[in-house]
Design an enzyme around this catalytic site. Sequence first.
Site, mmCIF file in Angstrom:
data_model
loop_
_atom_site.group_PDB
_atom_site.id
_atom_site.type_symbol
_atom_site.label_atom_id
_atom_site.label_comp_id
_atom_site.label_asym_id
_atom_site.label_seq_id
_atom_site.Cartn_x
_atom_site.Cartn_y
_atom_site.Cartn_z
ATOM 1 N N LYS A 1 -61.990 23.766 -29.725
ATOM 2 C CA LYS A 1 -61.661 22.406 -29.326
ATOM 3 C C LYS A 1 -60.289 22.447 -28.679
ATOM 4 O O LYS A 1 -59.597 23.462 -28.765
ATOM 5 C CB LYS A 1 -61.655 21.470 -30.540
ATOM 6 N N ARG A 2 -59.880 21.360 -28.002
ATOM 7 C CA ARG A 2 -58.540 21.310 -27.458
ATOM 8 C C ARG A 2 -57.530 21.652 -28.553
ATOM 9 O O ARG A 2 -57.740 21.315 -29.722
ATOM 10 C CB ARG A 2 -58.239 19.908 -26.878
ATOM 11 N N THR B 1 -67.238 15.516 -31.099
ATOM 12 C CA THR B 1 -68.631 15.744 -30.701
ATOM 13 C C THR B 1 -68.988 17.199 -30.959
ATOM 14 O O THR B 1 -70.156 17.527 -31.168
ATOM 15 C CB THR B 1 -68.873 15.417 -29.214
ATOM 16 N N LYS C 1 -55.527 18.379 -34.749
ATOM 17 C CA LYS C 1 -56.747 19.154 -35.017
ATOM 18 C C LYS C 1 -56.461 20.339 -35.950
ATOM 19 O O LYS C 1 -57.374 20.955 -36.477
ATOM 20 C CB LYS C 1 -57.374 19.622 -33.703
ATOM 21 N N LYS D 1 -72.534 19.155 -32.389
ATOM 22 C CA LYS D 1 -73.196 20.317 -31.774
ATOM 23 C C LYS D 1 -73.429 21.414 -32.816
ATOM 24 O O LYS D 1 -74.486 22.048 -32.857
ATOM 25 C CB LYS D 1 -72.344 20.876 -30.623
ATOM 26 N N HIS E 1 -60.754 5.811 -27.101
ATOM 27 C CA HIS E 1 -61.057 7.164 -27.565
ATOM 28 C C HIS E 1 -60.023 7.745 -28.501
ATOM 29 O O HIS E 1 -60.194 8.859 -28.991
ATOM 30 C CB HIS E 1 -61.224 8.111 -26.376
HETATM 31 C C1 LIG Z 1 -67.888 19.400 -27.216
HETATM 32 C C2 LIG Z 1 -66.718 19.911 -26.492
HETATM 33 C C3 LIG Z 1 -65.438 19.408 -26.763
HETATM 34 C C4 LIG Z 1 -65.166 18.395 -27.846
HETATM 35 O O1 LIG Z 1 -64.938 19.125 -29.035
HETATM 36 P P1 LIG Z 1 -64.309 18.447 -30.336
HETATM 37 O O2 LIG Z 1 -64.466 19.500 -31.388
HETATM 38 O O3 LIG Z 1 -65.131 17.232 -30.633
HETATM 39 O O4 LIG Z 1 -62.894 18.137 -30.022
HETATM 40 C C5 LIG Z 1 -64.354 19.894 -26.058
HETATM 41 N N1 LIG Z 1 -64.521 20.846 -25.109
HETATM 42 C C6 LIG Z 1 -65.726 21.374 -24.835
HETATM 43 C C7 LIG Z 1 -65.843 22.433 -23.793
HETATM 44 C C8 LIG Z 1 -66.872 20.930 -25.506
HETATM 45 O O5 LIG Z 1 -68.069 21.460 -25.223
#
Ligand SMILES: *Cc1c(COP(=O)(O)O)cnc(C)c1O
Length: 534
Positions: A270-271, A378, A276, A382, A91
């Site tokens: 995101k984290r 991911t 990032k 979305k 990952h």
């Molecule tokens: C989808 C999702 C992530 C992943 O987000 P990235 O932008 O791909 O890092 C992290 N946390 C939550 C709560 C999510 O729904």
Amino acid sequence: LYPDDTTGVGKELRLKQEYFFTAASLADILRRFEGEHDDLRLLPEKVAIQLNDTHPAIAGPELVRLLHDTRGLPFEEAMDLATRTLNYTNHTLLPEALETWSEDLMGRLLPRHLEIIGRIDEAHAKANPSRKVAVLGDGRVHMGELCFVMAHRVNGVSALHTELMKETVFADLHRLHPERIVAETNGVTPRRWLLSCNPRLSGLITEAIGDGWVDDLERLEELEPLVSDSGFMERYAAAKRANKAELARWLAATQGVAVDPDAMFDVQIKRIHEYKRQHMNILEAIALWQEMRDAPEAGWTPRVKIFAGKAAPGYVLAKQIIRLINDAAAVINADPLTRDKLKVVFLPNYNVSLAEKLIPAADLSEQISTAGKEASGTGNMKFALNGAPTIGTLDGANVEIRERVGAENFFLFGMTAEEVMERRKVKDHAKKAISADPRLSAAIGAIRDGVFSPEEPGRYANIVDNISGPDYFLVASDFTDYWRAQREVDAAYRDADGWARMAALNTARSGWFSSDRTIREYARDIWFRNGADT
Ligand SMILES: *Cc1c(COP(=O)(O)O)cnc(C)c1O
């Protein structure tokens, strides 16, 4: 789970947790297998185990232990059966995220496993005499290598990430086992990330094309001709507008912030991590605020910049980034000169429930990682599915999203993964980038001078020194092109019909990013091949 592993006790607890859950899972799998079959040699054909990152890497030695020590199979046969049953998903390529354990700790907590790991390493070396790769080395157990050696298939989570795996972290192992690495681009479930979280848009889609998309997401392409149907497009835009109004009401009621639902909702959730680059986003907000103050009457596109995300417990710089966003928000939101043009909001406690509220209301998806660092993402999928075009780098699955939604419906900026590796070799790359961009140097200067922390001007010295010094994640070097792309976004958003069309095409062309497609590919390329010789 995931305690602060910057301390010795934290590390030890983490290894105990990893062993506990892995051993329990394997015991259960073998219990069920032995209830149905009496020949352990059938294991690879009847069972497929997917190691989700290196956290369950101890499954390799544990399965060998169960088959050899407790079931009495010869060691070589136990290792062969285990290797044909296990698969590994990588990952991340970030070196600090690839787990290693000291032989001391492993030997104290799991002495038999350390012995077995030694024999696995020897057996792999004997079978591959040209190898340069060691599971054990410099007094540590390398869990990524252990997973690779003990897996039938190893996969990356996007096309780019899989290629970089072959060229970087697993280059030597890939040369030894060229058939082992495969690509499986991530996906998201359309039931949660469209049907349930966005009832206005999913209702409209179902009225237009029926409900077959719910379990066959590529049928969203049937929406494509409707982008020229003004009646449909009016309803598409109205659904987004209603989602934004609902979020605005929620923000007012729960966070005490007033935002205009007609402003662009620019969302990065995101984290929190340097790769990032939330700090690049807040720098852009600061630069934009400064420019607005200089010319308040220019034709600005009103924006609401929304951030949310958690930092790992031991990651000090990530926590400072959260604080900087909050401090900058307080100053910017209180400025009467810019209040109706720019708002910055940091929402606490980011989790899936909050993501389900924010994504349907987003206009713009921030996917701005340093190229080569985001394995897939991911969140990017979305947003695209819910009609928020991306501003992003050529990183992770952004590459594939851009290919599918079309370059004209994606705001690209920044260096490629290759250019990133070259730029890092340039002496003083950050200083050069900063002195070439007056907006960037002014924004960094405001942080350094304590504009957002007057009671403690040195509060962000750490972030400032990092961006202007080593800047491993190339915030300074990518900033200027990020600013350019953001102004393109501003111009595009002012054309409401053009923007709605871009958003709808993102929805219509995102069906491939369904996790149903991903799981089908895992089944076809990995699980159904378990037990095969190659
Ligand atoms: C989808 C999702 C992530 C992943 O987000 P990235 O932008 O791909 O890092 C992290 N946390 C939550 C709560 C999510 O729904």
